[in-house]
Design an enzyme around this catalytic site. Structure first.
Site, PDB file in Angstrom:
ATOM      1  N   SER A  11       0.788  -1.231   0.000  1.00 17.15           N
ATOM      2  CA  SER A  11       0.000   0.000   0.000  1.00 17.15           C
ATOM      3  C   SER A  11       0.828   1.293   0.000  1.00 17.15           C
ATOM      4  O   SER A  11       0.383   2.292  -0.578  1.00 17.15           O
ATOM      5  CB  SER A  11      -0.992  -0.001   1.173  1.00 17.15           C
ATOM      6  OG  SER A  11      -0.316  -0.130   2.411  1.00 17.15           O
ATOM      7  N   PHE A  43      -4.691  -3.578 -22.762  1.00 10.98           N
ATOM      8  CA  PHE A  43      -4.380  -2.651 -21.677  1.00 10.98           C
ATOM      9  C   PHE A  43      -5.502  -2.619 -20.651  1.00 10.98           C
ATOM     10  O   PHE A  43      -5.261  -2.626 -19.436  1.00 10.98           O
ATOM     11  CB  PHE A  43      -4.201  -1.248 -22.270  1.00 10.98           C
ATOM     12  CG  PHE A  43      -3.139  -0.424 -21.609  1.00 10.98           C
ATOM     13  CD1 PHE A  43      -3.251  -0.053 -20.280  1.00 10.98           C
ATOM     14  CD2 PHE A  43      -2.038  -0.003 -22.323  1.00 10.98           C
ATOM     15  CE1 PHE A  43      -2.280   0.715 -19.677  1.00 10.98           C
ATOM     16  CE2 PHE A  43      -1.057   0.770 -21.721  1.00 10.98           C
ATOM     17  CZ  PHE A  43      -1.182   1.125 -20.402  1.00 10.98           C
ATOM     18  N   ARG A  80      -7.480  -4.717 -19.634  1.00 10.98           N
ATOM     19  CA  ARG A  80      -7.587  -5.856 -18.722  1.00 10.98           C
ATOM     20  C   ARG A  80      -7.049  -5.467 -17.344  1.00 10.98           C
ATOM     21  O   ARG A  80      -7.343  -6.131 -16.354  1.00 10.98           O
ATOM     22  CB  ARG A  80      -6.780  -7.057 -19.255  1.00 10.98           C
ATOM     23  CG  ARG A  80      -7.275  -7.598 -20.582  1.00 10.98           C
ATOM     24  CD  ARG A  80      -8.655  -8.196 -20.447  1.00 10.98           C
ATOM     25  NE  ARG A  80      -8.663  -9.329 -19.540  1.00 10.98           N
ATOM     26  CZ  ARG A  80      -9.768  -9.885 -19.045  1.00 10.98           C
ATOM     27  NH1 ARG A  80     -10.944  -9.377 -19.344  1.00 10.98           N
ATOM     28  NH2 ARG A  80      -9.686 -10.933 -18.243  1.00 10.98           N
ATOM     29  N   HIS A  81      -6.249  -4.415 -17.296  1.00 10.52           N
ATOM     30  CA  HIS A  81      -5.689  -3.926 -16.033  1.00 10.52           C
ATOM     31  C   HIS A  81      -6.655  -2.891 -15.472  1.00 10.52           C
ATOM     32  O   HIS A  81      -6.766  -1.775 -15.976  1.00 10.52           O
ATOM     33  CB  HIS A  81      -4.306  -3.319 -16.283  1.00 10.52           C
ATOM     34  CG  HIS A  81      -3.322  -4.311 -16.818  1.00 10.52           C
ATOM     35  ND1 HIS A  81      -2.477  -5.044 -16.010  1.00 10.52           N
ATOM     36  CD2 HIS A  81      -3.086  -4.743 -18.077  1.00 10.52           C
ATOM     37  CE1 HIS A  81      -1.751  -5.865 -16.758  1.00 10.52           C
ATOM     38  NE2 HIS A  81      -2.111  -5.698 -18.010  1.00 10.52           N
ATOM     39  N   GLU A  90     -10.232   8.317 -26.839  1.00 12.14           N
ATOM     40  CA  GLU A  90     -10.968   9.065 -27.858  1.00 12.14           C
ATOM     41  C   GLU A  90     -12.155   8.239 -28.356  1.00 12.14           C
ATOM     42  O   GLU A  90     -12.111   7.009 -28.360  1.00 12.14           O
ATOM     43  CB  GLU A  90     -10.063   9.443 -29.026  1.00 12.14           C
ATOM     44  CG  GLU A  90      -9.588   8.293 -29.889  1.00 12.14           C
ATOM     45  CD  GLU A  90      -8.779   8.780 -31.079  1.00 12.14           C
ATOM     46  OE1 GLU A  90      -9.374   9.206 -32.088  1.00 12.14           O
ATOM     47  OE2 GLU A  90      -7.531   8.722 -31.000  1.00 12.14           O
ATOM     48  N   GLY A 109     -15.024   7.153 -31.180  1.00 10.07           N
ATOM     49  CA  GLY A 109     -15.460   7.087 -32.567  1.00 10.07           C
ATOM     50  C   GLY A 109     -16.912   7.490 -32.746  1.00 10.07           C
ATOM     51  O   GLY A 109     -17.396   7.585 -33.886  1.00 10.07           O
ATOM     52  N   ALA A 165       2.300   3.771  -8.705  1.00  2.75           N
ATOM     53  CA  ALA A 165       3.471   2.923  -8.899  1.00  2.75           C
ATOM     54  C   ALA A 165       3.153   1.443  -8.705  1.00  2.75           C
ATOM     55  O   ALA A 165       3.674   0.589  -9.427  1.00  2.75           O
ATOM     56  CB  ALA A 165       4.596   3.346  -7.951  1.00  2.75           C
ATOM     57  N   HIS A 169       2.567  -3.878 -11.414  1.00  4.57           N
ATOM     58  CA  HIS A 169       1.814  -5.070 -11.790  1.00  4.57           C
ATOM     59  C   HIS A 169       1.698  -5.173 -13.304  1.00  4.57           C
ATOM     60  O   HIS A 169       1.876  -6.250 -13.892  1.00  4.57           O
ATOM     61  CB  HIS A 169       0.435  -5.039 -11.151  1.00  4.57           C
ATOM     62  CG  HIS A 169      -0.377  -6.266 -11.441  1.00  4.57           C
ATOM     63  ND1 HIS A 169      -1.365  -6.288 -12.395  1.00  4.57           N
ATOM     64  CD2 HIS A 169      -0.333  -7.520 -10.910  1.00  4.57           C
ATOM     65  CE1 HIS A 169      -1.896  -7.498 -12.453  1.00  4.57           C
ATOM     66  NE2 HIS A 169      -1.295  -8.258 -11.561  1.00  4.57           N
ATOM     67  N   ARG A 190       3.484  -7.357 -18.690  1.00  9.00           N
ATOM     68  CA  ARG A 190       3.507  -6.869 -20.070  1.00  9.00           C
ATOM     69  C   ARG A 190       4.894  -6.525 -20.600  1.00  9.00           C
ATOM     70  O   ARG A 190       5.027  -5.927 -21.660  1.00  9.00           O
ATOM     71  CB  ARG A 190       2.602  -5.636 -20.191  1.00  9.00           C
ATOM     72  CG  ARG A 190       1.155  -5.896 -19.794  1.00  9.00           C
ATOM     73  CD  ARG A 190       0.481  -6.936 -20.679  1.00  9.00           C
ATOM     74  NE  ARG A 190      -0.942  -7.097 -20.315  1.00  9.00           N
ATOM     75  CZ  ARG A 190      -1.781  -7.895 -20.937  1.00  9.00           C
ATOM     76  NH1 ARG A 190      -1.349  -8.612 -21.972  1.00  9.00           N
ATOM     77  NH2 ARG A 190      -3.041  -7.996 -20.549  1.00  9.00           N
TER      78      ARG A 190
END
Length: 246
Positions: free
Chosen positions: A69, A90, A92-93, A102, A104, A190, A195, A200
């Protein structure tokens, strides 16, 4: 409303992503005062102005023993431009992340598309869970570039044709591929970034192997470079302890 562009927009192609640090409140000292409130109470406020180099052992201890923490009391906001398929991975995090991308529905999407660069390994070998990517041949690279560019041009022409005929942007966008570049702001701390990086990116100091798609790894590498400059002691402790988020 019918959209009538003055001329047919031509597609452009990119192999690189963009990552800009646009705003931050992040320093190694943030970890220290957050941790020391446990034992020092209001006296922990003194850590805000102290040199964190004097307490880097504490940062390493927190990372090693996974007291996570204290690493959450900071913030970084990045502007990222990358192919849509990268953003789908991305997002998924979810814990410790905020996103705004942005739309459409509300703007005409620009014809900027992803084509792998020469360094991108194209051929997958092996079975699921135990495979590797190897270099493609010159013919495979030429084929990939030609086929992708042709498909992108055709899709964007269809998109423009529908817009010119008065079809709503939110409907017309359905023909566009996931290789289209999009942009978003991503805000994290951080701990959530660590993670993300543990999953990744590939790294020689990682205790747990990861097998990310190269394109999201490119984003991760650029985010990590910015973070390392803001919180060098925390970044060093992350590497020294196997790149596992606390």
């Amino acid at each position: 409303m019918t959209e009538t562009p003055a001329e047919i927009e031509k597609a452009s192609f990119r192999s690189e992503v963009t990552v800009e640090l646009v705003k931050h409140s992040a320093a190694d000292s943030d970890v220290l005062w957050a941790a020391r409130v446990s034992t020092a109470g209001e006296q922990s406020l003194e850590e805000i102005t102290k040199d964190p180099e004097r307490s880097k052992g504490l940062i390493n201890f927190l990372m090693r023993d996974r007291h996570g923490s204290p690493f959450e009391h900071n913030s970084m906001t990045f502007f990222i431009s990358a192919p849509i398929f990268v953003f789908r991975e991305f997002m998924r995090h979810r814990v410790g992340w905020s996103y705004n991308e942005e739309s459409g529905r509300y703007r005409r999407l620009e014809p900027v598309f992803y084509v792998p660069g020469e360094a991108r390994k194209l051929v997958q070998q092996g079975r699921p869970g135990k495979y590797e990517f190897v270099e493609g041949t010159l013919a495979q690279h030429e084929l990939t570039g030609r086929v992708m560019e042709d498909a992108y041009r055709h899709a964007y022409e269809a998109y423009q044709e529908m817009l010119a005929a008065g079809v709503a942007r939110e409907v017309a966008r359905a023909v566009l591929p996931v290789g289209l570049f999009s942009s978003m702001y991503a805000t994290c701390n951080a701990r959530s970034l660590m993670h993300f990086l543990g999953l990744r990116t590939q790294h020689e100091q990682a205790a747990v192997p990861s097998f990310p798609q190269r394109e999201i790894e490119m984003v991760g590498e650029r985010m990590e470079a910015h973070w390392a400059g803001l919180m060098p002691l925390t970044h060093a402790a992350f590497n020294a302890n196997g790149r596992v988020a606390p």
